[in-house]
Design a protein around this motif. Structure first.
Motif, short mmCIF file in Angstrom:
data_model
loop_
_atom_site.label_atom_id
_atom_site.label_comp_id
_atom_site.label_asym_id
_atom_site.label_seq_id
_atom_site.Cartn_x
_atom_site.Cartn_y
_atom_site.Cartn_z
N GLY A 108 57.12 24.15 59.86
CA GLY A 108 56.83 25.09 58.79
C GLY A 108 58.05 25.47 57.99
O GLY A 108 59.14 24.93 58.22
N PRO A 109 57.88 26.41 57.09
CA PRO A 109 56.65 27.11 56.76
C PRO A 109 55.62 26.19 56.08
O PRO A 109 55.99 25.34 55.29
CB PRO A 109 57.10 28.21 55.78
CG PRO A 109 58.58 28.33 55.97
CD PRO A 109 59.04 26.96 56.34
N VAL A 110 54.37 26.39 56.42
CA VAL A 110 53.27 25.58 55.90
C VAL A 110 52.77 26.19 54.60
O VAL A 110 52.60 27.41 54.52
CB VAL A 110 52.12 25.49 56.93
CG1 VAL A 110 50.99 24.62 56.39
CG2 VAL A 110 52.65 24.93 58.25
N ALA A 130 47.60 19.27 57.68
CA ALA A 130 47.78 20.70 57.93
C ALA A 130 48.31 21.34 56.66
O ALA A 130 49.34 20.91 56.13
CB ALA A 130 48.75 20.92 59.08
N PHE A 131 47.61 22.37 56.17
CA PHE A 131 47.98 23.01 54.92
C PHE A 131 47.44 24.43 54.93
O PHE A 131 46.58 24.78 55.73
CB PHE A 131 47.42 22.23 53.72
CG PHE A 131 45.91 22.18 53.68
CD1 PHE A 131 45.19 22.94 52.78
CD2 PHE A 131 45.21 21.35 54.55
CE1 PHE A 131 43.79 22.90 52.74
CE2 PHE A 131 43.82 21.29 54.52
CZ PHE A 131 43.11 22.07 53.61
N ALA A 158 46.21 27.23 66.20
CA ALA A 158 47.07 26.21 65.59
C ALA A 158 48.19 26.83 64.76
O ALA A 158 49.27 26.26 64.64
CB ALA A 158 46.25 25.26 64.75
N TYR A 159 47.93 27.99 64.16
CA TYR A 159 48.90 28.61 63.26
C TYR A 159 49.32 29.98 63.78
O TYR A 159 48.57 30.65 64.49
CB TYR A 159 48.31 28.79 61.87
CG TYR A 159 48.08 27.49 61.11
CD1 TYR A 159 49.04 26.98 60.25
CD2 TYR A 159 46.87 26.80 61.24
CE1 TYR A 159 48.82 25.81 59.54
CE2 TYR A 159 46.64 25.62 60.54
CZ TYR A 159 47.63 25.13 59.69
OH TYR A 159 47.41 23.97 59.00
N LEU A 173 52.97 26.03 62.13
CA LEU A 173 51.97 25.23 62.82
C LEU A 173 52.47 24.82 64.20
O LEU A 173 53.64 24.46 64.36
CB LEU A 173 51.67 23.96 62.02
CG LEU A 173 50.78 22.92 62.70
CD1 LEU A 173 49.33 23.40 62.73
CD2 LEU A 173 50.90 21.56 62.01
N ARG A 174 51.57 24.88 65.19
CA ARG A 174 51.81 24.28 66.50
C ARG A 174 51.15 22.90 66.50
O ARG A 174 49.93 22.79 66.69
CB ARG A 174 51.22 25.14 67.61
CG ARG A 174 51.79 26.56 67.70
CD ARG A 174 51.12 27.30 68.85
NE ARG A 174 51.64 28.66 69.00
CZ ARG A 174 51.07 29.74 68.49
NH1 ARG A 174 49.95 29.62 67.76
NH2 ARG A 174 51.60 30.94 68.68
N PRO A 175 51.89 21.83 66.28
CA PRO A 175 51.27 20.51 66.12
C PRO A 175 50.43 20.07 67.30
O PRO A 175 49.43 19.35 67.12
CB PRO A 175 52.47 19.58 65.92
CG PRO A 175 53.53 20.46 65.35
CD PRO A 175 53.35 21.78 66.05
#
Length: 327
Positions: A108-110, A130-131, A158-159, A173-175
């Motif tokens: 991130g930051p996303v 991821a967005f 996830a976020y 984000l946690r991939p």
């Protein structure tokens, strides 16, 4: 279609010990860099069900990453196989990092998606994107696209919001919540080839690419065997204190035109055309090569060739592709 031939270390994925906070899509698509929300669609407009299953093994993870001053330092860039640089509203830039060989603990930051992303991602098989939101009129196109769209709220945990930066520049984000495992280099169906450097080229230790309101400089480092990245005159340093040093940098000259979408202040989003053909400059091993690029259709990767039609090999390691406006 060529496939990436290198193997990189697969990191052990450790979940971050942070409590997931409620994420609003309103953090997504404000004018880049102004730090304001612009009434983007809430989570319920982007999901068909309360929770979507994470991507199956075999698909890459692409993450849209904020690239304005307030978003730095960024997290997770050095683990990406490929980093795409695109122009956005106001002449600023945004990154799309693509992961297949390694997943960092956080990225991130996303930030928000753009119409051009859908065309670029067609080269991959069922990619996960991821967005953090998109223009309201673009959301139906994202829903119809052959991607696993993962905005906040679609997959539990996830976020999360960091405390190091102000919103909207603090969404991470946690991939590992989106990919059960790294798909490996075989999922990178980009058309890129890796191997020995082509003959010829020109000795080159520094190249600069300019957008209307952003500037990237890549400086060759023998010690790192890569190109140190600087932006707007300052070294790019990630949150772990490391400088990105991609082994190969591609400056790809493309058509950048106005899209049909604009932000809340009326700034139209640039559309970067990645299907077609044109010129490019490949930087590797302290040399630059003037080459041709071609991508015949959306499902294809991009071929890079010399003037006599021979494929151009990239150096093993991370690749940055900077989309620059063709003259």
């Amino acid at each position: 279609m060529g496939r990436r031939a290198r193997t990189r270390r697969v990191a052990t994925i450790t979940a971050l010990l942070a409590t997931a906070m409620t994420i609003s899509l309103a953090a997504g698509c404000s004018t880049p860099g102004d730090g304001r929300d612009d009434g983007r669609a809430p989570d319920k407009d982007l999901r068909h069900s309360p929770e979507q299953t994470p991507a199956a093994e075999g698909s890459v993870l692409a993450v849209k990453i904020d690239n304005v001053r307030q978003a730095k330092p960024q997290t997770g860039l050095n683990a990406a196989d490929i980093v795409y640089v695109e122009q956005v509203e106001g002449g600023l830039s945004r990154l799309m990092a693509v992961y297949a060989s390694e997943l960092p603990e956080a990225v991130g930051p996303v930030r928000s998606a753009r119409e051009s992303d859908l065309e670029l991602l067609r080269q991959f098989d069922d990619p996960t994107l991821a967005f953090s939101g998109a223009q309201r009129k673009l959301l139906p196109l994202i829903d119809r696209a052959p991607i696993n769209a993962q905005p906040p709220g679609r997959t539990s945990g996830a976020y999360y919001r960091g405390t190091d930066k102000p919103a909207p520049h603090n969404l991470y984000l946690r991939p590992d919540r989106l990919l059960p495992a790294t798909p490996g280099a075989g999922a990178l169906t980009t058309g890129f080839r890796y191997g020995a450097a082509p003959s010829g080229g020109t000795a080159d230790t520094s190249e600069t690419v300019r957008y209307p309101a952003a500037r990237f400089t890549f400086t060759w480092s023998e010690d790192r065997a890569g190109w140190l990245v600087s932006q707007d005159g300052a070294p790019t340093v990630t949150s772990d204190g490391e400088r990105p040093a991609p082994a190969t940098v591609v400056v790809q000259y493309v058509t950048i035109r106005k899209s049909d979408y604009h932000d809340s202040t009326g700034n139209y989003t640039p559309y970067t055309e990645t299907i077609g053909s044109g010129k490019a400059k490949v930087l590797r091993d302290g040399r630059s090569y003037d080459v041709d690029w071609k991508r015949a259709k959306a499902a294809d990767g991009t071929d890079f060739t010399t003037s006599d039609g021979n494929p151009v090999n990239f150096a093993e390691g991370q690749v940055w592709v900077v989309f620059a406006k063709a003259s």
